[in-house]
Design a protein around this motif. Structure first.
Motif, PDB file in Angstrom:
ATOM      1  N   ALA A  91     -21.740   7.399   1.766  1.00 25.65           N
ATOM      2  CA  ALA A  91     -20.389   7.272   1.869  1.00 25.65           C
ATOM      3  C   ALA A  91     -19.715   6.271   1.158  1.00 25.65           C
ATOM      4  CB  ALA A  91     -19.679   7.401   3.076  1.00 25.65           C
ATOM      5  N   VAL A  92     -20.291   5.046   0.998  1.00 24.92           N
ATOM      6  CA  VAL A  92     -19.891   4.064   0.160  1.00 24.92           C
ATOM      7  C   VAL A  92     -19.971   4.083  -1.253  1.00 24.92           C
ATOM      8  CG1 VAL A  92     -20.080   1.629  -0.419  1.00 24.92           C
ATOM      9  CG2 VAL A  92     -20.010   2.377   1.943  1.00 24.92           C
ATOM     10  N   VAL A  93     -21.237   4.504  -1.552  1.00 27.09           N
ATOM     11  CA  VAL A  93     -21.666   4.715  -2.906  1.00 27.09           C
ATOM     12  C   VAL A  93     -21.081   5.908  -3.621  1.00 27.09           C
ATOM     13  CG1 VAL A  93     -23.721   5.261  -4.482  1.00 27.09           C
ATOM     14  CG2 VAL A  93     -23.862   3.403  -2.688  1.00 27.09           C
ATOM     15  N   GLN A  94     -20.902   6.978  -2.881  1.00 21.24           N
ATOM     16  CA  GLN A  94     -20.375   8.271  -3.685  1.00 21.24           C
ATOM     17  C   GLN A  94     -18.709   8.073  -3.716  1.00 21.24           C
ATOM     18  OE1 GLN A  94     -22.721  11.501  -1.995  1.00 21.24           O
ATOM     19  NE2 GLN A  94     -24.042  11.282  -3.542  1.00 21.24           N
ATOM     20  N   ALA A 152     -27.492  -6.137   4.471  1.00 21.84           N
ATOM     21  CA  ALA A 152     -27.258  -4.886   3.930  1.00 21.84           C
ATOM     22  C   ALA A 152     -25.617  -4.837   3.533  1.00 21.84           C
ATOM     23  CB  ALA A 152     -27.507  -3.922   5.036  1.00 21.84           C
ATOM     24  N   TYR A 153     -24.917  -5.200   4.356  1.00 21.50           N
ATOM     25  CA  TYR A 153     -23.470  -5.178   4.348  1.00 21.50           C
ATOM     26  C   TYR A 153     -23.098  -5.920   2.837  1.00 21.50           C
ATOM     27  CZ  TYR A 153     -18.424  -5.429   5.075  1.00 21.50           C
ATOM     28  OH  TYR A 153     -17.128  -5.057   4.782  1.00 21.50           O
ATOM     29  N   ALA A 154     -23.492  -7.244   2.595  1.00 21.65           N
ATOM     30  CA  ALA A 154     -23.364  -7.844   1.150  1.00 21.65           C
ATOM     31  C   ALA A 154     -24.002  -6.983   0.237  1.00 21.65           C
ATOM     32  CB  ALA A 154     -24.259  -9.306   1.356  1.00 21.65           C
ATOM     33  N   ALA A 155     -24.899  -6.272   0.387  1.00 15.50           N
ATOM     34  CA  ALA A 155     -25.348  -5.299  -0.795  1.00 15.50           C
ATOM     35  C   ALA A 155     -24.481  -4.245  -0.904  1.00 15.50           C
ATOM     36  CB  ALA A 155     -27.000  -4.788  -0.617  1.00 15.50           C
ATOM     37  N   ILE A 156     -23.837  -3.738   0.359  1.00 17.93           N
ATOM     38  CA  ILE A 156     -22.879  -2.608   0.228  1.00 17.93           C
ATOM     39  C   ILE A 156     -21.584  -3.103  -0.566  1.00 17.93           C
ATOM     40  CG2 ILE A 156     -21.530  -1.219   1.628  1.00 17.93           C
ATOM     41  CD1 ILE A 156     -23.599  -1.046   3.782  1.00 17.93           C
ATOM     42  N   LEU A 157     -21.351  -4.363  -0.414  1.00 18.61           N
ATOM     43  CA  LEU A 157     -20.011  -4.649  -1.056  1.00 18.61           C
ATOM     44  C   LEU A 157     -20.306  -4.908  -2.426  1.00 18.61           C
ATOM     45  CD1 LEU A 157     -18.643  -7.315   1.515  1.00 18.61           C
ATOM     46  CD2 LEU A 157     -17.727  -5.270   1.057  1.00 18.61           C
ATOM     47  N   GLY A 158     -21.753  -5.346  -2.559  1.00 22.99           N
ATOM     48  CA  GLY A 158     -22.035  -5.337  -4.123  1.00 22.99           C
ATOM     49  C   GLY A 158     -22.175  -4.165  -4.847  1.00 22.99           C
ATOM     50  N   LEU A 159     -22.743  -3.050  -4.257  1.00 23.81           N
ATOM     51  CA  LEU A 159     -22.556  -1.881  -4.623  1.00 23.81           C
ATOM     52  C   LEU A 159     -21.140  -1.158  -5.047  1.00 23.81           C
ATOM     53  CD1 LEU A 159     -25.172   0.084  -2.438  1.00 23.81           C
ATOM     54  CD2 LEU A 159     -25.254  -0.677  -4.983  1.00 23.81           C
ATOM     55  N   MET A 160     -20.229  -1.457  -4.080  1.00 16.30           N
ATOM     56  CA  MET A 160     -18.784  -1.415  -4.343  1.00 16.30           C
ATOM     57  C   MET A 160     -18.320  -1.772  -5.562  1.00 16.30           C
ATOM     58  SD  MET A 160     -17.176  -1.685  -0.506  1.00 16.30           S
ATOM     59  CE  MET A 160     -15.413  -1.660  -1.207  1.00 16.30           C
ATOM     60  N   VAL A 174     -28.518   8.894  -6.501  1.00 16.09           N
ATOM     61  CA  VAL A 174     -29.773   8.422  -6.667  1.00 16.09           C
ATOM     62  C   VAL A 174     -29.752   6.983  -6.205  1.00 16.09           C
ATOM     63  CG1 VAL A 174     -31.341   7.162  -8.473  1.00 16.09           C
ATOM     64  CG2 VAL A 174     -30.347   9.764  -8.896  1.00 16.09           C
ATOM     65  N   LEU A 175     -28.548   6.300  -6.295  1.00 15.32           N
ATOM     66  CA  LEU A 175     -28.080   4.787  -6.119  1.00 15.32           C
ATOM     67  C   LEU A 175     -28.188   5.071  -4.368  1.00 15.32           C
ATOM     68  CD1 LEU A 175     -27.716   2.034  -6.861  1.00 15.32           C
ATOM     69  CD2 LEU A 175     -25.296   2.710  -6.912  1.00 15.32           C
ATOM     70  N   ALA A 176     -27.654   6.134  -3.975  1.00 19.25           N
ATOM     71  CA  ALA A 176     -27.520   6.082  -2.394  1.00 19.25           C
ATOM     72  C   ALA A 176     -28.820   6.132  -1.799  1.00 19.25           C
ATOM     73  CB  ALA A 176     -26.430   7.032  -1.869  1.00 19.25           C
ATOM     74  N   ASP A 177     -29.556   6.804  -2.362  1.00 20.30           N
ATOM     75  CA  ASP A 177     -31.185   7.068  -1.835  1.00 20.30           C
ATOM     76  C   ASP A 177     -32.051   5.922  -1.917  1.00 20.30           C
ATOM     77  OD1 ASP A 177     -30.673   9.829  -1.073  1.00 20.30           O
ATOM     78  OD2 ASP A 177     -31.630  10.528  -2.952  1.00 20.30           O
ATOM     79  N   GLU A 178     -31.966   5.114  -3.155  1.00 18.16           N
ATOM     80  CA  GLU A 178     -32.440   4.012  -3.396  1.00 18.16           C
ATOM     81  C   GLU A 178     -31.944   2.577  -2.260  1.00 18.16           C
ATOM     82  OE1 GLU A 178     -35.257   3.009  -4.991  1.00 18.16           O
ATOM     83  OE2 GLU A 178     -35.287   5.115  -5.850  1.00 18.16           O
ATOM     84  N   ALA A 179     -30.868   2.649  -2.288  1.00 21.26           N
ATOM     85  CA  ALA A 179     -30.074   1.684  -1.256  1.00 21.26           C
ATOM     86  C   ALA A 179     -30.489   1.981  -0.077  1.00 21.26           C
ATOM     87  CB  ALA A 179     -28.592   1.645  -1.353  1.00 21.26           C
ATOM     88  N   THR A 180     -30.519   3.210   0.472  1.00 20.36           N
ATOM     89  CA  THR A 180     -31.013   3.437   1.915  1.00 20.36           C
ATOM     90  C   THR A 180     -32.497   3.043   1.916  1.00 20.36           C
ATOM     91  OG1 THR A 180     -29.374   5.025   2.057  1.00 20.36           O
ATOM     92  CG2 THR A 180     -31.024   5.282   3.773  1.00 20.36           C
ATOM     93  N   ALA A 181     -33.084   3.382   1.163  1.00 24.95           N
ATOM     94  CA  ALA A 181     -34.708   3.142   1.067  1.00 24.95           C
ATOM     95  C   ALA A 181     -34.972   1.605   1.296  1.00 24.95           C
ATOM     96  CB  ALA A 181     -35.452   3.711   0.132  1.00 24.95           C
ATOM     97  N   ALA A 182     -34.080   0.836   0.588  1.00 22.87           N
ATOM     98  CA  ALA A 182     -33.981  -0.789   0.605  1.00 22.87           C
ATOM     99  C   ALA A 182     -33.607  -1.247   1.764  1.00 22.87           C
ATOM    100  CB  ALA A 182     -33.424  -1.166  -0.717  1.00 22.87           C
ATOM    101  N   PHE A 183     -32.682  -0.589   2.541  1.00 25.06           N
ATOM    102  CA  PHE A 183     -32.140  -1.167   3.785  1.00 25.06           C
ATOM    103  C   PHE A 183     -32.902  -0.751   4.979  1.00 25.06           C
ATOM    104  CE2 PHE A 183     -27.575  -0.881   1.630  1.00 25.06           C
ATOM    105  CZ  PHE A 183     -27.948  -1.972   0.995  1.00 25.06           C
TER     106      PHE A 183
END
Length: 187
Positions: A91-94, A152-160, A174-183
Motif C-alpha cells: 500500500a505504501v509503495v504503490q 521497518a517503519y523507518a524504511a517505509i518512510l524512506g520508501l515514501m 517489485v519494490l514492494a516485494d523486495e521490501a516485504t522480503a527484507a522486512f
C-alpha cells in the motif's frame, strides 16, 4: 461554475488544506487560494471555520484519523501477519506516485509546531503499534518486535521519500516485494 458554499462541507475544506500541506507545509494553508482551488468564495470557509488555525487543526485531525489507527484498522484485521505486512508495504509503495507530495513528509518541515508534533506522534504511534503487533504474531519477542517495527517503519518512510524524489525508481510492485522480503523475520 462556482459551487454554492452550502455544498462544501467542513471536511471538504480540511481535505483541501491537507492537499495544500502536502504541497507546501502549513504555510500553504491560506483561505483565498484554497477558496479558488475549491471554486468558492471565502464566505464558504467562514460558514465552517472562524480562523485559519481552526482549519489547520481540522486538517491535522483528519490526517490523524485517516492515516492513524482508523486508517490502519483494515490492516490490523488481516489475520495472517505475513500477509498484513505485505499489504502494508504494498500500500505504501504503490500508493505513492513519483514526485507526488506527501502530507507526512511535508509535515516534518513543520515539526516544531506543537499541533504537527502531536499529529505526527499519533500517526507514528498507530503505525508502530500495528507493525509491532505484526512482528509479535510472526514470533518475535516483545522487545525485538518493537525494534523491528521501528526499523521497518523507518524504511517505509524512506520508501515514501524515494517515491517522491526518484521518478525513475524501481517498479512499485517489485519494490514492494523486495521490501516485504527484507522486512520479514528470517527463521
Amino acid at each position: 461554475m462556482v459551487n454554492e458554499p452550502s455544498r462544501l462541507s467542513a471536511q471538504d475544506w480540511a481535505r483541501a488544506a491537507l492537499e495544500a500541506i502536502a504541497k507546501g507545509g502549513l504555510a500553504a494553508v491560506a483561505v483565498e487560494p484554497l477558496a479558488r482551488t475549491l471554486g468558492v468564495t471565502k464566505g464558504s470557509f467562514y460558514a465552517h471555520y472562524r480562523t485559519r488555525d481552526e482549519l489547520v487543526a481540522a486538517a491535522l485531525t483528519e490526517w490523524t484519523r485517516s492515516h492513524g489507527a482508523d486508517g490502519l484498522s483494515w490492516y490490523a484485521d488481516i489475520a495472517d501477519p505475513e500477509q498484513r505486512l505485505r499489504e502494508l508495504v504494498t500500500a505504501v509503495v504503490q500508493a505513492v506516485q513519483p514526485l507526488a507530495p506527501s502530507v507526512h513528509l511535508s509535515l516534518l518541515g513543520d515539526r516544531n509546531d506543537p499541533r504537527v508534533r502531536d499529529a505526527v506522534r499519533q500517526v507514528n504511534q498507530a503505525r508502530l503499534e500495528v507493525l509491532t503487533q505484526t512482528y509479535r504474531e510472526l514470533g518475535l519477542s516483545p522487545e525485538r518486535a518493537a525494534s523491528r517495527a521501528r526499523v521497518a517503519y523507518a524504511a517505509i518512510l524512506g520508501l515514501m521519500h524515494l517515491a517522491q524524489t526518484d521518478p525513475d525508481g524501481t517498479d512499485p510492485a517489485v519494490l514492494a516485494d523486495e521490501a516485504t522480503a527484507a522486512f520479514l523475520p528470517r527463521a
